[in-house]
Design an enzyme around this catalytic site. Sequence first.
Site, PDB file in Angstrom:
ATOM      1  N   ASP A 283       0.879  -1.157   0.000  1.00 52.20           N
ATOM      2  CA  ASP A 283       0.000   0.000   0.000  1.00 52.20           C
ATOM      3  C   ASP A 283       0.929   1.223   0.000  1.00 52.20           C
ATOM      4  O   ASP A 283       2.128   1.122   0.250  1.00 52.20           O
ATOM      5  CB  ASP A 283      -0.960  -0.007   1.194  1.00 52.20           C
ATOM      6  CG  ASP A 283      -2.146   0.942   0.968  1.00 52.20           C
ATOM      7  OD1 ASP A 283      -2.060   1.823   0.075  1.00 52.20           O
ATOM      8  OD2 ASP A 283      -3.158   0.829   1.685  1.00 52.20           O
TER       9      ASP A 283
HETATM   10  C1  NOJ Z   1      -3.829   4.149   0.240  1.00 51.01           C
HETATM   11  C2  NOJ Z   1      -5.050   3.290   0.202  1.00 51.01           C
HETATM   12  O1  NOJ Z   1      -5.103   2.508   1.364  1.00 51.01           O
HETATM   13  C3  NOJ Z   1      -5.118   2.400  -1.025  1.00 51.01           C
HETATM   14  O2  NOJ Z   1      -6.357   1.749  -1.035  1.00 51.01           O
HETATM   15  C4  NOJ Z   1      -4.915   3.207  -2.263  1.00 51.01           C
HETATM   16  O3  NOJ Z   1      -5.045   2.408  -3.398  1.00 51.01           O
HETATM   17  C5  NOJ Z   1      -3.560   3.883  -2.197  1.00 51.01           C
HETATM   18  N1  NOJ Z   1      -3.518   4.754  -1.036  1.00 51.01           N
HETATM   19  C6  NOJ Z   1      -3.216   4.686  -3.429  1.00 51.01           C
HETATM   20  O4  NOJ Z   1      -3.959   5.825  -3.464  1.00 51.01           O
END
Ligand code: NOJ
Length: 867
Positions: A283
């Site tokens: 993530d």
């Molecule tokens: C953090 C989020 O938890 C995730 O779901 C997302 O795809 C990413 N940021 C990228 O924006």
Amino acid sequence: MAVNLAYRLILFSLVQWALSLEALTPRASGTEAYSPPYYPAPKGGWLSNWASAYQKAHTVVSKMTLVEKVNLTTGTGIFMGPCAGQTGSAPRVGIPSLCLHDSPLGIRNSDHNTAFPPGITVGATFDKDLMYERGVALGEEARGKGINVLLGPSVGSLGRKPRGGRNWEGFGADPSLQAVGGSLTIKGMQSAGAIASLKHLVGNEQEMHRMSSVITQGYSSNIDDRTLHELYLWPFAEGVRAGAGSVMMAYNDVNRSSCSQNSKLINDILKDELGFQGFVVTDWLAHIGGVSSALAGLDMSMPGDGAIPLFGTSYWAWELSRSILNGTIPVERLNDMVTRIVATWYKMGQDQDYPTPNFSGNTLDETGPLYPGALISPTGVVNQYVDVQGNHSITARAIARDGITLLKNDGNILPLRKNDSLKVFGSDAGPNPDGLNTCGDQGCNKGVLTMGWGSGTSRLPYLVTPQEAIANISSNVEFYLTDKFPSSVKSGPQDTAIVFINADSGENYITVEGNPGDRTTAGLHAWHNGDELVKAAAEKFTKVVVVVHTVGPILLEKWIDLDPVKAVLFAHLPGQEAGWSLTDILFGDYSPSGHLPYTIPRSESDYPESVGLLSQPFGQIQDDFTEGLYIDYRHFLKANITPRYPFGHGLSYTTFNFSDPKLSTVTTLDTTYPAAREPKGSTPTYPTTKPPASEAAWPQNFNRIWRYLYPYLDKPEDAAANSTKSYPYPDGYSTEPKPAPRAGGAEGGNSALWDVAFSTQVKITNTGSREGRAVAQLYVELPGSLGLDTPSRQLRQFEKTRILKPGESEVLTLEVTRKDLSVWDVVVQDWKAPVNGEGVKFWIGESVADLRVGCAVGGCSVLEYYD
Ligand code: NOJ
């Protein structure tokens, strides 16, 4: 003066903190949860359905230099391109930079895209065709914008915590519902050539304290092996089986090991047991260790930055080149990372004319810096405003409409007639007074609530509000779009009041009205004094219809039993088609056919204590999943608590009769455990010699962008010369491959787990006087002979009828697999089913509490029906 101000600020923060604690349950008692080591990382490519993609990847990767390989594993830095993240490229061998971008409901921060309803609304439709269709449309829009990897679907959070901020991005608080929603979304998206990134593995059940950083450590979700397999991993297993090209790891720790470098989760469970052939990505900014994560099976770091974003540091990029040259990370591991990435790219056919990004997630301007994160950046055209909407508004509207869930309809007050005298209340019926999309990532709750907030959003290309749609149809309506009931309003016996209320939540980096993603301040209550608005309307009007736009369960107790409150519609989160989808139902063009994808309790204290939000000022939060399998309806059944509305509940304007149930054996479950797994096939091989150090040297006359993350080293020969220094490898580290786990064998696990064991049929007849669609939900009750305490009902399958005219019937077939009837045997490490299905009960009904037929091996019966 300044001291005084600082003092007041500190005092204010302390009070805020104390207030927020009040809403939280005390922290879990801290366990000695442990995530055992599992090394080495299994190589990808051993499954026949990926063979041709891996062959192509092998040919290309064989030609790549060290830096070309490293380039594909690491993002170029946050804000260093148009997408949420982008990898470096290897143009010499024809591999472009890959664009990774949100969201699970549409293209984030872009233009001319569709803002679909999010997962929770899709789940409420219980409609497999719509789940797939939306996936196809999402994939087409991603492709049209040049997004290689669309960051969704989300099947974790599962919805363990009703206040959890991001439950609405997924499909509901049940593993099978999530699994079906997620898998069909993946299949749809990937049919258009976009790579799905199934997220977030795993245990990201609350927003607060999810991330580790230089000053804090994300919470640890402490989940026992059985609960992990039977609940939280279930939709991921199905998503891998559906062919997901990528899996995103969660921010938090699982059993005290950070997901992005948790060898048990990635190497063992995901890559070995579930046979995942694609690539594993962090993530965003969740990367916390370079060598450790590589050894634990991570394949891609996003957006590539190190501990502090935008400082131009990285755990990988040139550091990965260094670790290869000094021998800390085996060259085989890097080859596997890159092969997985390139094979996935081939598998989705992205080598065939896949567009490059033609949009910018950073700005709506046509031109701007190409690398906004750099202080000085070349500029150019960043937005080409490509319209990717096609006719997707039809699917968006159908989902928003078919998700609408009628909870109550006393005296059949709904549907309304066009000339009924209507008085509409609540700001949730109207537009955002500040204008469409005025809050970044939908980080505010103004006007009709179409989605939650955070990265799981998109801009609305347009919005049809309930106000506009009702005004367009009704010949006799007055609007009072405030959240305080206007005392001057007059009511007559013929009037119907329609009251709009809502409840919002989102992702942790934005706080809305005191809620840091999770519903800390709002709790499970309607926002903006919604309860008071309904009560006030009920005092004045004899007929009140309540429309709720919500991210999840809210408490209805303050007004649900008031006599004037005749009807309640949960319209969930409708996306751009909020208005039309609602009037389709309100005025009876369609009967409601949505069903609750979670339970609505009478009181928050009806949930297990362990599913409350956790917060503490210091140290790592230990979130112990002590309720085990008993979340949502599983818990309510076990605790014998009658909820306000059960999971799966949803009325129609017509009624349905369930008859002629049949059960037939398809594949005999003649053994407790499935047949032996398929052996692992071979994986691509490469020379294991280290590349020459010169491969990591900066090219001559290279024009560097400041803070951009490159794979090059200033003195690569020094890195190679340092190879004698020893690295403290993690406990249990080994380069000797582990024996193939017995529960594995194919994508998702041993393919025998998906043998259809039983097929059930039920005839559904429309016994009312209007058209409508019914949903048959199949719950299994597993026998005590399995020797384990198991929830008394578990949704395992569902099907929805077409629109049935009064008197019309449809026979639905619901198939149940071996896995559907199995429990996870933690000792044998395999799925254990009752031989021949002996003792299993199959219940089919319209909700978990409204079961209409029951079957067991040997026969079925129709149950008495209580309306
Ligand atoms: C953090 C989020 O938890 C995730 O779901 C997302 O795809 C990413 N940021 C990228 O924006």
